[in-house]
Design an enzyme around this catalytic site. Structure first.
Site, PDB file in Angstrom:
ATOM      1  N   LYS A  56       0.835  -1.215   0.000  1.00 50.72           N
ATOM      2  CA  LYS A  56       0.000   0.000   0.000  1.00 50.72           C
ATOM      3  C   LYS A  56       0.865   1.259   0.000  1.00 50.72           C
ATOM      4  CE  LYS A  56      -2.281   1.289   4.035  1.00 50.72           C
ATOM      5  NZ  LYS A  56      -2.079   2.692   4.409  1.00 50.72           N
ATOM      6  N   SER A  57       1.861   1.311   0.868  1.00 49.56           N
ATOM      7  CA  SER A  57       2.695   2.520   0.962  1.00 49.56           C
ATOM      8  C   SER A  57       3.450   2.759  -0.342  1.00 49.56           C
ATOM      9  CB  SER A  57       3.713   2.381   2.092  1.00 49.56           C
ATOM     10  OG  SER A  57       3.056   2.398   3.328  1.00 49.56           O
ATOM     11  N   ARG A  93       2.993   5.927  -3.163  1.00 53.88           N
ATOM     12  CA  ARG A  93       4.139   6.730  -3.574  1.00 53.88           C
ATOM     13  C   ARG A  93       4.374   6.601  -5.070  1.00 53.88           C
ATOM     14  NH1 ARG A  93       4.323   5.675   1.528  1.00 53.88           N
ATOM     15  NH2 ARG A  93       5.644   6.760   3.031  1.00 53.88           N
ATOM     16  N   SER A 124       7.348   9.437  11.700  1.00 52.48           N
ATOM     17  CA  SER A 124       6.191   9.282  10.813  1.00 52.48           C
ATOM     18  C   SER A 124       6.620   9.379   9.359  1.00 52.48           C
ATOM     19  CB  SER A 124       5.143  10.363  11.104  1.00 52.48           C
ATOM     20  OG  SER A 124       4.236  10.436  10.014  1.00 52.48           O
ATOM     21  N   GLN A 174       4.635   9.386   6.849  1.00 48.56           N
ATOM     22  CA  GLN A 174       3.731  10.273   6.096  1.00 48.56           C
ATOM     23  C   GLN A 174       4.200  11.720   6.217  1.00 48.56           C
ATOM     24  OE1 GLN A 174      -0.283   9.539   7.389  1.00 48.56           O
ATOM     25  NE2 GLN A 174      -0.286   7.459   6.590  1.00 48.56           N
ATOM     26  N   ASP A 213       1.909  -0.703  11.970  1.00 45.78           N
ATOM     27  CA  ASP A 213       0.610  -1.114  11.423  1.00 45.78           C
ATOM     28  C   ASP A 213       0.215  -2.534  11.836  1.00 45.78           C
ATOM     29  OD1 ASP A 213       0.221   1.315  10.237  1.00 45.78           O
ATOM     30  OD2 ASP A 213       0.861   0.697   8.243  1.00 45.78           O
ATOM     31  N   ARG A 227      -6.400   2.687  17.928  1.00 46.88           N
ATOM     32  CA  ARG A 227      -5.958   1.285  17.931  1.00 46.88           C
ATOM     33  C   ARG A 227      -5.459   0.835  19.299  1.00 46.88           C
ATOM     34  NH1 ARG A 227      -3.037   0.664  12.089  1.00 46.88           N
ATOM     35  NH2 ARG A 227      -4.954   0.742  10.864  1.00 46.88           N
ATOM     36  N   ARG A 281      -7.533  -2.686   9.427  1.00 50.44           N
ATOM     37  CA  ARG A 281      -6.594  -3.615  10.085  1.00 50.44           C
ATOM     38  C   ARG A 281      -7.208  -4.253  11.331  1.00 50.44           C
ATOM     39  NH1 ARG A 281      -2.461  -2.903   6.810  1.00 50.44           N
ATOM     40  NH2 ARG A 281      -1.711  -0.815   6.341  1.00 50.44           N
TER      41      ARG A 281
HETATM   42  C1  S3P Z   1       2.351   5.110   6.073  1.00 51.47           C
HETATM   43  C2  S3P Z   1       2.948   5.475   7.264  1.00 51.47           C
HETATM   44  C3  S3P Z   1       2.419   5.100   8.583  1.00 51.47           C
HETATM   45  C4  S3P Z   1       1.441   3.937   8.482  1.00 51.47           C
HETATM   46  C5  S3P Z   1       0.453   4.098   7.361  1.00 51.47           C
HETATM   47  C6  S3P Z   1       1.149   4.254   6.021  1.00 51.47           C
HETATM   48  C7  S3P Z   1       2.950   5.560   4.809  1.00 51.47           C
HETATM   49  O1  S3P Z   1       1.749   6.221   9.140  1.00 51.47           O
HETATM   50  O2  S3P Z   1       0.770   3.782   9.709  1.00 51.47           O
HETATM   51  O3  S3P Z   1      -0.396   2.954   7.283  1.00 51.47           O
HETATM   52  O4  S3P Z   1       2.615   5.014   3.742  1.00 51.47           O
HETATM   53  O5  S3P Z   1       3.792   6.475   4.857  1.00 51.47           O
HETATM   54  P1  S3P Z   1       2.565   7.374   9.964  1.00 51.47           P
HETATM   55  O6  S3P Z   1       3.476   8.032   9.041  1.00 51.47           O
HETATM   56  O7  S3P Z   1       1.471   8.288  10.455  1.00 51.47           O
HETATM   57  O8  S3P Z   1       3.259   6.655  11.066  1.00 51.47           O
END
Ligand code: S3P
Length: 445
Positions: free
Chosen positions: A21-22, A26, A170, A172, A327, A358, A400
């Site tokens: 997914k990540s 991107r 983080s 993100q 996650d 969570r 999840r």
């Molecule tokens: C992600 C980063 C994580 C993760 C999320 C996806 C990403 O979040 O929990 O499912 O793709 O960069 P955080 O950056 O808030 O930790």
């Protein structure tokens, strides 16, 4: 929709999983910023990534999806080639919102980013403050969440480079700021308190961006990224095959470990060390997980996993290990419920800001299944090894949590029914199908 997980059947066989997914998020977005056409295989086609693709369409980016092959026509980093969007809908996806905010900032166009009520309640100050420090005109809601209103920048004006210590680990936030840094007039330096996932760094390096990092090799407490904007050079287009999502594999790994008689193989799964903390945690609980066929797929480590049923012991999760399995905590809790002895998760306050709380929602639903769990402000304690009952539970709008509770049902005393289970389609629409193909008894109804 409801899913019923009926206990008793061992899992066996081999599977390959949908793309990470990540990395899918991107790949789609970075390809849009590249100077040419990208080809992305094994793209994750799921709720959250469809939202990203729709947002790219709103911006006027051309892409096509055939099966799981995504082709994207990059526009380069030129906002003037884009449609000025009224509103970008980020659905339920925090990744879409935070990554898009960074891309919009670098392009210098105006946009409003909004999403579901669940997304509106997630914290955005963590990107708003540093983006403002770079000179981005951005407003959040009075509660510091979405909608985010980003103002256009006058043509030719660059953003200010940033030297910043992220208060939380983080990926993100880091990715949002690295995308904004592509539009700055000097080098940006970001430091993090832990090893958040590094797919952005790997992908930008593959696109020939000048990016260096120290990721804990010399100093285990020091995670730093430096990015110098490409000046006039374009980002190189991507040609990638996305590895299977480790976070999806996690549900199958735990299902096989706790369901007597199981033995499964998961092929071609992403094994980026910033993602595989769950393997270390399970190994410390006594699980013998075999990794074979290790290889590199365009900068991302990949391999095959072999997992068989094994009695587990309790363990403790905190610090860097927690960041590397952020996650996987819902499904880890299911493993802990089946393990003999006590498991403790601490320093995990971030879990309260995911798709659900969570900590509290997970504890509440596990209690319904008879698990002895004590909620703490920054984690929880599980006294494992007691029988996990059947029951009717709710995923609280969290994909999840939903999947972890289905897994709990496969090794429970009676059937577990997960209500509102359509939320699972956000990240792993094939989840039920894959479990059934491995011999699990999982019904819709
Ligand atoms: C992600 C980063 C994580 C993760 C999320 C996806 C990403 O979040 O929990 O499912 O793709 O960069 P955080 O950056 O808030 O930790």
């Amino acid at each position: 929709m409801k899913i019923a997980a009926v206990p008793g059947r061992p899992l066996s066989g081999a599977v390959s999983l949908p793309g990470d997914k990540s990395i899918s998020h991107r790949a789609a977005l970075f390809a849009a910023l590249a100077g040419g056409e990208s080809q992305i295989d094994n793209f994750l086609v799921a709720g959250v990534t469809k939202v990203m693709l729709e947002a790219l369409s709103e911006l006027g980016i051309n892409w096509s999806l055939r099966g799981t092959r995504l082709e994207v026509k990059g526009i380069g980093m030129q906002g003037n080639k884009l449609v000025d969007p009224v509103m970008l809908n980020c659905g339920n996806s925090g990744t879409t919102m935070r990554l898009l905010a960074g891309a919009i900032a670098t392009l210098g166009i105006s946009a409003v980013l909004d999403g579901s009520p669940g997304l509106r309640s997630r914290p955005m100050k963590r990107i708003v403050d540093p983006l403002r420090a770079m000179g981005v005109s951005i407003e959040a809601s009075p509660q510091n969440g979405a909608p985010l209103r980003i103002g256009a920048r006058s043509p030719g004006r660059k953003l200010k480079p940033l030297d910043y210590d992220l208060p939380i680990a983080s990926a993100q936030v880091k990715t949002c700021l690295l995308l904004a840094a592509l539009g700055a007039n000097g080098q940006t330096v970001l430091r993090e308190p832990g090893p958040s996932r590094d797919h952005t760094e790997r992908m930008l390096q593959a696109m020939k961006v000048d990016l260096t990092r120290s990721s804990g090799e010399t100093d285990p407490e020091h995670f730093e990224v430096r990015l110098s904007p490409p000046e006039s050079r374009e980002l190189e287009p991507l040609l990638i095959d996305i590895p299977g999502d480790f976070s999806s594999a996690a549900f199958l790994i735990v299902a096989a470990l706790i369901t007597p008689g199981s033995r499964i193989r998961i092929q071609g799964v992403g094994l980026n060390p910033t993602r595989t903390g769950l393997l270390d945690a399970l190994q410390s609980m006594g699980a013998g997980i075999m990794i074979s066929n290790r290889r590199d797929s365009q900068g991302e480590p990949v391999g095959d996993l072999e997992i068989k049923y094994q009695p587990l012991l309790g363990t403790q999760i905190s610090g860097s290990l927690l960041v590397r399995m952020i996650d996987e905590i819902p499904v880890f809790a299911v493993a802990a419920a089946h393990a003999r002895g006590r498991s403790i998760v601490s320093q995990a306050g971030e879990l309260r800001h995911k798709e659900s709380d969570r900590i509290s929602d997970l504890c509440q639903e596990l209690r319904r299944l008879g698990v002895k769990v004590e909620e703490k402000s920054d984690g929880f304690i599980i006294e494992g090894g007691r029988h996990v009952h059947g029951g009717i539970i709710d995923p609280h709008g969290d994909h999840r949590l939903g999947m972890a509770l289905v897994v709990a049902g496969l090794a429970a005393q009676e059937t577990v029914i997960v209500q509102n289970s359509e939320i699972i389609d956000e990240s792993f629409p094939e989840f039920r199908e894959v479990l059934v193909s491995l011999g699990g008894e999982v019904h819709i109804g």
